[in-house]
Write an enzyme that holds these catalytic residues in place. Structure first.
Site, PDB file in Angstrom:
ATOM      1  N   ASP A  93       0.442  -2.912   2.581  1.00 40.51           N
ATOM      2  CA  ASP A  93      -0.065  -2.484   1.271  1.00 40.51           C
ATOM      3  C   ASP A  93      -1.571  -2.233   1.385  1.00 40.51           C
ATOM      4  O   ASP A  93      -2.330  -3.124   1.762  1.00 40.51           O
ATOM      5  CB  ASP A  93       0.210  -3.578   0.229  1.00 40.51           C
ATOM      6  CG  ASP A  93      -0.338  -3.224  -1.159  1.00 40.51           C
ATOM      7  OD1 ASP A  93      -0.576  -2.034  -1.419  1.00 40.51           O
ATOM      8  OD2 ASP A  93      -0.537  -4.147  -1.968  1.00 40.51           O
ATOM      9  N   ASP A  95      -4.548  -1.343  -1.028  1.00 46.65           N
ATOM     10  CA  ASP A  95      -4.859  -1.317  -2.460  1.00 46.65           C
ATOM     11  C   ASP A  95      -6.305  -0.872  -2.646  1.00 46.65           C
ATOM     12  O   ASP A  95      -7.228  -1.487  -2.112  1.00 46.65           O
ATOM     13  CB  ASP A  95      -4.655  -2.714  -3.059  1.00 46.65           C
ATOM     14  CG  ASP A  95      -4.605  -2.686  -4.577  1.00 46.65           C
ATOM     15  OD1 ASP A  95      -5.278  -1.825  -5.189  1.00 46.65           O
ATOM     16  OD2 ASP A  95      -3.892  -3.519  -5.167  1.00 46.65           O
ATOM     17  N   ASP A 294      -3.522  -5.708   2.577  1.00 47.77           N
ATOM     18  CA  ASP A 294      -3.262  -6.996   1.926  1.00 47.77           C
ATOM     19  C   ASP A 294      -2.448  -7.854   2.895  1.00 47.77           C
ATOM     20  O   ASP A 294      -1.273  -7.555   3.155  1.00 47.77           O
ATOM     21  CB  ASP A 294      -2.490  -6.770   0.631  1.00 47.77           C
ATOM     22  CG  ASP A 294      -2.274  -8.053  -0.171  1.00 47.77           C
ATOM     23  OD1 ASP A 294      -2.262  -9.147   0.454  1.00 47.77           O
ATOM     24  OD2 ASP A 294      -2.100  -7.974  -1.391  1.00 47.77           O
TER      25      ASP A 294
END
Length: 387
Positions: A93, A95, A294
């Site tokens: 991920d 972000d 992440d």
């Protein structure tokens, strides 16, 4: 969440779910979960035998967010300790909120901690942010409880830069076939990676943590580059395996050295003040060149991850796949904006600017009539309410 959002989500799942939802392989071995509009918590430990069964549930329940496990289980509907874990897909991920982009203050709307009033951004990426202080225009409060960010084109480009870097690591350093690297816009402000390579499924949390550390450039030893120390002092001795692969090559290229550059590296070592100074510079360099992902998403082998083709309640945009060959031209504010265009009135909480489906919006009036996709976007962001 308002009836406006629920109605728009219901229409989306009714019209588009059958072709938009991307079902995972081994669907019957996955755990599914969803959050409901306006209801805290999540309905979890669900299982579906087919994508049609899943779509029927989405149309009936109209969830705010839909998740599917990266793990495969023998008994996905049982409690976690009874599921019998069979392995998990490798996921990442990226972000945008974790990238510390300079443009963010110019499109972040503070919410007063005292009276909940939303006001215009207090910072601009061209200004000295330290000279700006928040003051609520309604009550004079000096504390904002949160910042509501509307990602801009520069935010998307920042996330794309990390995504391209991750692709380079996965295909270059790890040798993963490009066709097995699936990239998706998250539906809000970033990108998700699903690696469709069964050889990574058996990895436990520690192995995935080690992989995250490698990708982020954490803990590279100075000795790996050829800088060593002894009781007699620091010296340069290149590793026998060379500097031609992985992080060694990345650092060597940055320092403009190779196996014949002992004199140059010795000069750099002295310039940095010895071993400790060189190691500090190496840590800074690798953090800069590594990928910001992440770590919790990748290391959690029981995680439920947002499902491709479903809507994100933080924006009303969909999680959609990005073709790696056209990642540079991918525009999430158009390609992930899949709700309808019926005119809808909303009460806007502050002056707001954004762009969706190629259309710029600059709203200063308290009440505005907007296409449904724009109205839902503002309501999901917390910047408007349905009239």
């Amino acid at each position: 969440m308002s009836e406006l959002v629920k109605s728009a989500f219901r229409e989306y799942y009714f019209k588009h779910a059958a072709r938009a939802i991307e079902a995972p392989d081994a669907i019957e071995s996955r755990e599914f979960g969803y959050a409901q509009l306006g209801v805290p918590g999540m309905v979890r430990h669900l299982s579906f035998r087919s994508v049609g069964e899943l779509v029927a549930t989405l149309v009936r329940e109209v969830p705010s967010d839909v998740y599917c496990s990266n793990a495969l289980y023998r008994f996905p509907t049982l409690a976690m300790q009874e599921k019998q874990w069979l392995g998990a897909d490798l996921i990442f991920d990226i972000d945008g909120k974790d990238l510390d982009l300079p443009c963010v203050p110019s499109h972040s709307y503070p919410v007063c901690a005292a009276c909940k009033r939303v006001s215009s951004p207090i910072g601009d990426d061209d200004d000295d942010e330290k000279s700006k202080e928040y003051s609520c225009p309604a009550c004079g409060g000096r504390k904002a409880e949160q910042l509501i960010s509307i990602p801009c084109a520069r935010c998307v480009e920042g996330s794309k830069k990390e995504a391209r870097r991750l692709v380079e690591f996965l295909t270059g350093d790890l040798g993963i076939d490009k066709g097995r690297v699936n990239v998706y816009f998250s539906g809000n402000n970033g990108f998700h990676f699903h690696i469709k390579d069964d050889s990574y499924r058996p990895l436990d949390s520690q192995a995935r943590s080690d992989l995250v550390g490698y990708l982020a450039g954490v803990g590279l030893m100075a000795e790996s580059i050829g800088v060593r120390r002894s009781p007699q002092g620091e010296f340069v001795k290149f590793p026998k395996s060379g500097l031609a692969l992985g992080w060694r090559k990345k650092v060597a290229d940055r320092l403009k050295i190779d196996q014949s550059s002992a004199v140059r590296l010795t000069h750099i070592l002295k310039e940095k003040g010895g071993y400790a100074g060189f190691k500090a510079e190496l840590d800074r360099m690798t953090r800069e060149m590594g990928v910001r992902i992440d770590p919790q998403v990748t290391t959690d082998v029981h995680r439920v991850f947002r499902m491709p083709g479903t809507l994100n309640s933080k924006s009303g945009l969909a999680k959609v796949k990005c073709d790696l060959d056209r990642l540079d031209s991918f525009d999430p504010f158009t390609e992930a904006c899949l709700l309808g265009s019926a005119k809808t009135k909303v009460k806007v909480k502050t002056h707001v600017k954004f762009r969706l489906k190629g259309e710029p919006f600059n709203i200063s009036k308290e009440t505005a009539e907007l296409p449904a996709f724009a109205a839902v976007y503002l309501v999901c962001k917390g910047l408007a309410e349905a009239v």
